[in-house]
Scaffold this motif. Structure first.
Motif, PDB file in Angstrom:
ATOM      1  N   GLN A  61       0.804  -1.217   0.000  1.00 40.06           N
ATOM      2  CA  GLN A  61       0.000   0.000   0.000  1.00 40.06           C
ATOM      3  C   GLN A  61       0.838   1.268   0.000  1.00 40.06           C
ATOM      4  OE1 GLN A  61      -3.792  -0.161   0.148  1.00 40.06           O
ATOM      5  NE2 GLN A  61      -3.037   1.580  -1.001  1.00 40.06           N
ATOM      6  N   THR A  62       1.900   1.342   0.790  1.00 41.05           N
ATOM      7  CA  THR A  62       2.722   2.553   0.848  1.00 41.05           C
ATOM      8  C   THR A  62       3.338   2.903  -0.506  1.00 41.05           C
ATOM      9  OG1 THR A  62       3.130   2.244   3.207  1.00 41.05           O
ATOM     10  CG2 THR A  62       4.673   3.655   2.010  1.00 41.05           C
ATOM     11  N   PRO A  63       3.947   1.948  -1.251  1.00 43.41           N
ATOM     12  CA  PRO A  63       4.476   2.316  -2.571  1.00 43.41           C
ATOM     13  C   PRO A  63       3.393   2.794  -3.537  1.00 43.41           C
ATOM     14  CG  PRO A  63       5.424   0.237  -1.843  1.00 43.41           C
ATOM     15  CD  PRO A  63       4.359   0.592  -0.867  1.00 43.41           C
ATOM     16  N   LEU A 119       0.627   4.405  -2.739  1.00 45.16           N
ATOM     17  CA  LEU A 119       0.241   5.764  -2.352  1.00 45.16           C
ATOM     18  C   LEU A 119       1.341   6.778  -2.630  1.00 45.16           C
ATOM     19  CD1 LEU A 119      -1.754   5.050   0.897  1.00 45.16           C
ATOM     20  CD2 LEU A 119      -2.630   5.691  -1.329  1.00 45.16           C
ATOM     21  N   GLU A 120       2.601   6.378  -2.511  1.00 46.51           N
ATOM     22  CA  GLU A 120       3.690   7.298  -2.854  1.00 46.51           C
ATOM     23  C   GLU A 120       3.650   7.642  -4.338  1.00 46.51           C
ATOM     24  OE1 GLU A 120       7.114   5.201  -1.469  1.00 46.51           O
ATOM     25  OE2 GLU A 120       6.913   5.959   0.586  1.00 46.51           O
ATOM     26  N   THR A 121       3.379   6.657  -5.177  1.00 44.18           N
ATOM     27  CA  THR A 121       3.269   6.891  -6.621  1.00 44.18           C
ATOM     28  C   THR A 121       2.098   7.815  -6.935  1.00 44.18           C
ATOM     29  OG1 THR A 121       4.187   4.705  -7.041  1.00 44.18           O
ATOM     30  CG2 THR A 121       3.011   5.757  -8.861  1.00 44.18           C
ATOM     31  N   LEU A 122       0.945   7.542  -6.319  1.00 44.17           N
ATOM     32  CA  LEU A 122      -0.234   8.368  -6.577  1.00 44.17           C
ATOM     33  C   LEU A 122      -0.068   9.784  -6.032  1.00 44.17           C
ATOM     34  CD1 LEU A 122      -3.102   5.825  -5.917  1.00 44.17           C
ATOM     35  CD2 LEU A 122      -2.304   6.698  -8.116  1.00 44.17           C
ATOM     36  N   ALA A 123       0.568   9.938  -4.876  1.00 41.84           N
ATOM     37  CA  ALA A 123       0.798  11.277  -4.323  1.00 41.84           C
ATOM     38  C   ALA A 123       1.682  12.095  -5.255  1.00 41.84           C
ATOM     39  CB  ALA A 123       1.416  11.170  -2.937  1.00 41.84           C
ATOM     40  N   ALA A 124       2.687  11.463  -5.859  1.00 41.99           N
ATOM     41  CA  ALA A 124       3.532  12.175  -6.817  1.00 41.99           C
ATOM     42  C   ALA A 124       2.748  12.520  -8.083  1.00 41.99           C
ATOM     43  CB  ALA A 124       4.751  11.321  -7.164  1.00 41.99           C
ATOM     44  N   GLU A 125       1.836  11.649  -8.462  1.00 37.94           N
ATOM     45  CA  GLU A 125       1.021  11.881  -9.662  1.00 37.94           C
ATOM     46  C   GLU A 125      -0.001  12.996  -9.437  1.00 37.94           C
ATOM     47  OE1 GLU A 125      -2.563   9.350 -11.639  1.00 37.94           O
ATOM     48  OE2 GLU A 125      -0.689   8.266 -11.301  1.00 37.94           O
ATOM     49  N   TRP A 126      -0.638  13.008  -8.274  1.00 38.24           N
ATOM     50  CA  TRP A 126      -1.701  13.968  -7.998  1.00 38.24           C
ATOM     51  C   TRP A 126      -1.183  15.318  -7.528  1.00 38.24           C
ATOM     52  CZ3 TRP A 126      -4.568   9.698  -4.961  1.00 38.24           C
ATOM     53  CH2 TRP A 126      -5.329   8.926  -5.849  1.00 38.24           C
ATOM     54  N   ARG A 127      -0.011  15.363  -6.927  1.00 42.41           N
ATOM     55  CA  ARG A 127       0.626  16.564  -6.388  1.00 42.41           C
ATOM     56  C   ARG A 127      -0.298  17.354  -5.487  1.00 42.41           C
ATOM     57  NH1 ARG A 127       4.836  17.983 -11.047  1.00 42.41           N
ATOM     58  NH2 ARG A 127       5.355  15.827 -11.348  1.00 42.41           N
ATOM     59  N   GLU A 128      -0.697  18.572  -5.884  1.00 42.27           N
ATOM     60  CA  GLU A 128      -1.528  19.416  -5.026  1.00 42.27           C
ATOM     61  C   GLU A 128      -3.014  19.112  -5.146  1.00 42.27           C
ATOM     62  OE1 GLU A 128       0.864  21.194  -7.050  1.00 42.27           O
ATOM     63  OE2 GLU A 128       2.283  20.954  -5.422  1.00 42.27           O
ATOM     64  N   ALA A 129      -3.426  18.306  -6.111  1.00 42.32           N
ATOM     65  CA  ALA A 129      -4.851  18.032  -6.307  1.00 42.32           C
ATOM     66  C   ALA A 129      -5.447  17.257  -5.138  1.00 42.32           C
ATOM     67  CB  ALA A 129      -5.070  17.257  -7.603  1.00 42.32           C
ATOM     68  N   VAL A 130      -4.662  16.361  -4.557  1.00 44.65           N
ATOM     69  CA  VAL A 130      -5.132  15.531  -3.447  1.00 44.65           C
ATOM     70  C   VAL A 130      -4.064  15.522  -2.376  1.00 44.65           C
ATOM     71  CG1 VAL A 130      -5.779  13.209  -2.725  1.00 44.65           C
ATOM     72  CG2 VAL A 130      -6.497  14.037  -4.950  1.00 44.65           C
ATOM     73  N   ARG A 131      -4.477  15.668  -1.136  1.00 42.34           N
ATOM     74  CA  ARG A 131      -3.543  15.528  -0.020  1.00 42.34           C
ATOM     75  C   ARG A 131      -3.661  14.106   0.501  1.00 42.34           C
ATOM     76  NH1 ARG A 131      -3.810  17.153   5.995  1.00 42.34           N
ATOM     77  NH2 ARG A 131      -1.638  16.939   6.556  1.00 42.34           N
ATOM     78  N   VAL A 132      -2.535  13.413   0.571  1.00 40.62           N
ATOM     79  CA  VAL A 132      -2.502  12.070   1.139  1.00 40.62           C
ATOM     80  C   VAL A 132      -1.887  12.188   2.522  1.00 40.62           C
ATOM     81  CG1 VAL A 132      -1.637   9.724   0.887  1.00 40.62           C
ATOM     82  CG2 VAL A 132      -2.255  11.029  -1.150  1.00 40.62           C
ATOM     83  N   ARG A 133      -2.651  11.805   3.538  1.00 43.26           N
ATOM     84  CA  ARG A 133      -2.166  11.883   4.919  1.00 43.26           C
ATOM     85  C   ARG A 133      -2.088  10.488   5.498  1.00 43.26           C
ATOM     86  NH1 ARG A 133      -3.916  12.114  10.192  1.00 43.26           N
ATOM     87  NH2 ARG A 133      -2.658  13.409  11.546  1.00 43.26           N
TER      88      ARG A 133
END
Length: 156
Positions: free
Chosen positions: A58-60, A62-76
């Motif tokens: 799960q962590t990898p 979410l790291e990929t998606l957080a880089a893809e989404w940037r400011e559009a979505v905050r992953v906490r």
């Protein structure tokens, strides 16, 4: 006889009062904190350091998606062992759990267990479409074509 009836009534009243206090406490715990939410959508990721699927899968993702989404979505990421009150507040019983929360604090989608990148992308797109559909329309320009060839531009 009257004493028994009054005692029973007092017990029932006490139980009802206890139920009201518990329900009020549960509603207060269910409300998200402001620091959990930023922006129109927040993806909360509940994990524990000892969870193998959390670390390896799960962590990898979410790291990929957080880089893809940037400011559009905050992953906490929320460590359930360090923040047990957050797990209680959001009623998280398993890890990993991912949860979409909008700006008003409403939980929009929950994934118990490992969520694939495709699932999270699909949920994000669906939530984006729903928020755009429910947003009030901004006044814009509308072009009206006249049968005689001219065109008028009107404000809505």
């Amino acid at each position: 006889m009257i004493e028994r009836a009054l005692t029973a009534l007092g017990v029932l009243l006490g139980l009802w009062l206890a139920w009201c206090l518990i329900a009020c406490a549960q509603r207060r715990l269910a409300r998200p904190r402001a620091e959990d939410l930023e922006g129109p959508l927040t993806l909360l990721y509940f994990y524990t350091p000892s969870c193998g699927p959390c670390r390896l899968i799960q962590t990898p993702i979410l790291e990929t998606l957080a880089a893809e989404w940037r400011e559009a979505v905050r992953v906490r990421a929320v460590d359930v062992t360090a923040e047990p009150e957050a797990a209680t507040r959001y009623r998280v019983w398993t890890v990993p759990t991912t949860m979409w929360v909008d700006a008003s604090g409403t939980v929009r989608a929950v994934n118990n267990g490992v969520a694939t990148a495709e699932t999270l992308r699909r949920q994000w797109l669906r939530l984006q479409r729903e928020s755009e559909a429910s947003a009030p329309r901004q006044p814009g320009r509308r072009v009206i074509f006249r049968p005689w060839g001219g065109q008028d531009v009107q404000r809505e």
